[in-house]
Design an enzyme around this catalytic site. Sequence first.
Site, PDB file in Angstrom:
ATOM      1  N   LYS A   1       0.855  -1.185   0.000  1.00  0.00           N
ATOM      2  CA  LYS A   1       0.000   0.000   0.000  1.00  0.00           C
ATOM      3  C   LYS A   1       0.891   1.235   0.000  1.00  0.00           C
ATOM      4  O   LYS A   1       2.118   1.131   0.136  1.00  0.00           O
ATOM      5  CB  LYS A   1      -0.964   0.017   1.185  1.00  0.00           C
ATOM      6  N   ARG A   2       0.273   2.391  -0.167  1.00  0.00           N
ATOM      7  CA  ARG A   2       1.014   3.645  -0.120  1.00  0.00           C
ATOM      8  C   ARG A   2       1.816   3.719   1.180  1.00  0.00           C
ATOM      9  O   ARG A   2       1.319   3.340   2.240  1.00  0.00           O
ATOM     10  CB  ARG A   2       0.007   4.796  -0.222  1.00  0.00           C
TER      11      ARG A   2
ATOM     12  N   LYS B   1      -9.148  -7.293  -1.329  1.00  0.00           N
ATOM     13  CA  LYS B   1      -8.539  -8.023  -2.445  1.00  0.00           C
ATOM     14  C   LYS B   1      -7.731  -9.214  -1.938  1.00  0.00           C
ATOM     15  O   LYS B   1      -7.790 -10.311  -2.518  1.00  0.00           O
ATOM     16  CB  LYS B   1      -7.640  -7.077  -3.248  1.00  0.00           C
TER      17      LYS B   1
END
Length: 827
Positions: free
Chosen positions: A562-563, A674
């Site tokens: 993730k970021r 996801k």
Amino acid sequence: MFGTCTIYSIEREHAMKLTDLNQGNVARLKQAITDKLLYTVGKDPATAQAKDWLHATAYAVRDRLVDRALATGQAQQRLEVKHVYYLSIEFLIGRAFTNAMLSLGIAEDVRHALSELGVDAATLPDLEPDAALGNGGLGRLAACFLDSMATLGISGFGYGIRYDYGMFRQQIVDGRQIEAPDYWLAGGNPWEFPRPDVQYRVRFGGRVDQEGERVVWSGTRDVLAMAYDIIVPGHATQATNTLRLWSAKAADELDLAAFNGGDYQGAAAEKNLAENVTRVLYPDDSTPGGRELRLRQEYFFCAASLQDLVGRFFATHSEVEKLPQHVAIHLNDTHPVLAIPELMRILIDERELPFAQAWALTQQVFSYTNHTLMQEALETWPVEMLEQVLPRHLQIIFAINELLIADINTRFGPDFDLMRRVSLIDEDGGRRVRMAYLAVVASHKVNGVSQLHSDLMQQSIFADFAKLFPDRFNNKTNGITPRRWLSQANPALSTLIDERIGRGWRGDLDQLAGLRPLAGDAAFAGQFRAAKLANKERLAGWIESNLGMTVNPHSLFDVHVKRIHEYKRQLLNVLHVITRYKRIVANPDAGWVPRTVIFAGKAASAYHMAKQIIHLINDVAATINADLRVGDKLKVVFLPNYSVSLAELIIPAADLSEQISTAGTEASGTGNMKLALNGALTIGTLDGANVEMRESVGADNIFIFGNTTEEVAALRARGYQPRAIYEENAELKQVLDMLRDGAFSPDEPGRYQAIADVLLEWGDHYLLLADYASYVATQDQVDVLYRQQDEWTRKAILNVAGMGVFSSDRTIAEYARDIWGAQPLAL
């Protein structure tokens, strides 16, 4: 290229089971591809390169989408459906090639057509660059929503920016993030349709004059917005929607006099200045010039989009009162909020409506999704900058604020403290316009993106507004499209699911509940494990090919993608990795569960601490991976340049999903969905959608740790003391001392002193130390369960089975029903 062959082989096997090959369709595709190669790409088949064949095939596939798009447009016009206009600064759509073929159901036919032309179809998808139109969850959510709108037949239109360059292409050099230009359009984009006939003038600067009853905005410096359209296909439907992206063009291409006079740079200066507006996604806003460019970028796409949609409405309707019946405008976060004063400007200045009528219509068409609970992340703009760049819009914002204050005075009397708190102008913060407040005041519906987030939103950042407008707030928990994130990304698991419960789950993810009875089926569990291993081997092959590093696919793949941001707490993960490393070195024969810890994500170019965390991850990885005492017991990998296509490779291979943000900071998350959908078990805090995921998959099938939102608030309220935790926990103290003293940076011992200072001296704002012991203990529980492979697999299957509610189809159906008032279009 790793993995694509697997996708095609599984697709081929599945397609041949379902039906005999459509030879007629193969012949037509073969002819279409050849024609496109010759007459569109302009290449001879004898000399064409793989990229040429990719583009030729893409054009041939695109033609089949055009037929659907035309039919959809005609039906929308005939039935006068309500249009939903979804405005987002990001649309992280990823690669289109495989997705389009799967949507059309022609992947196998295309493979055979290319085979007869002597082209290996398996080599083509990896040649397509990711569309660099977004950076993280915000943009991927927008892409999933467009997919679901098309699938459900909601007449949707996405509006965004056609960036020449993505935010950047991330390279890791000597452990550091290096930003390189991401010119994703260098080879062209066969999926877009340039629309030179669709251009709008976007104005900046100038002055505002009162001429009688009319307000005139003049003396502006203008930029042209030109449209580029991408067709968004639905699943198992003829319906499509459109993503319209705006590219900046100069109003005056060239100063010919300057050019002829030899001033070649000056002759093109205006053109370059204009086109800078859409040059780069998220220009660095650490300088005044960068901040102004970002403001211009946001207004540019709002102005073009509003002119476009209003013009479309008035092309078929003469009564402005009908605007809310046919138009819904949705703001994905605060970046498009300038669309509000822009619509007011159009209605008042160009359509000559009274202010009150324009405001009433505006409030009926706009809705807004909030994506953050952190005050520092809520967008604001200096009044002085808005006055220089958008003087007419600032006037309108002030007028809206006067209406708000007058309404409060009428309802509650002169409550000046309340007026100050809700004012659109933050007088305490250096006179700045609060864009989120403007969105709330102008929208008829405001939603959060998980139940926890929506509740906290009304209790914290919008508490006053929730009391003023209680019927305005609601929740819409995020979702993901199963077509991209299971069917396309994980063909091994998709095929297995198809064989047991059929293919219908792609359009009705609730059907995955049919897997629950199979969680204890030994044969199914074995096949499930085999599919996971195949995905892990695929990722391991990519890592070896691209990074020259060997990882054990039989180890536990612990994934944190993730970021890079302090609140997402990659740093807490690193603290556990170091703890684990110390334990292994101290007792190497303890029967450790082999683990491969995988990180990926970009840090904003001006975010120094996030870049330091990336550097630390890579320094820790270098130390551990080179330590012969550790061997395969622990490996750490940072995968550079995280993207949609890389996520499609990583997520199916994950065993453990890291969702460890500080409780009360993550709005929802979609990576958590996801990963669970692909059979990973989650380790996480009770934050964002993790709360609802626990309810859906079962509390026994998820690893929850750490302080809750209420406990975080209480801890801060009584005075959080991270140094006391450090002094009391010997293992934590050793880990932080290693960081501080340069154990992972011997060439520069003080490199991570600042990180230690943030945790110990500056207050540990995101409570890493408060959750450290719980996190490490829960990771120990992960090891215990992973040793019991049958039980681990059972829980993984139950995670997949419980993810039906997290389909973006469900989310969009709720938006359409509760917010937009939009009905499905049956084709």
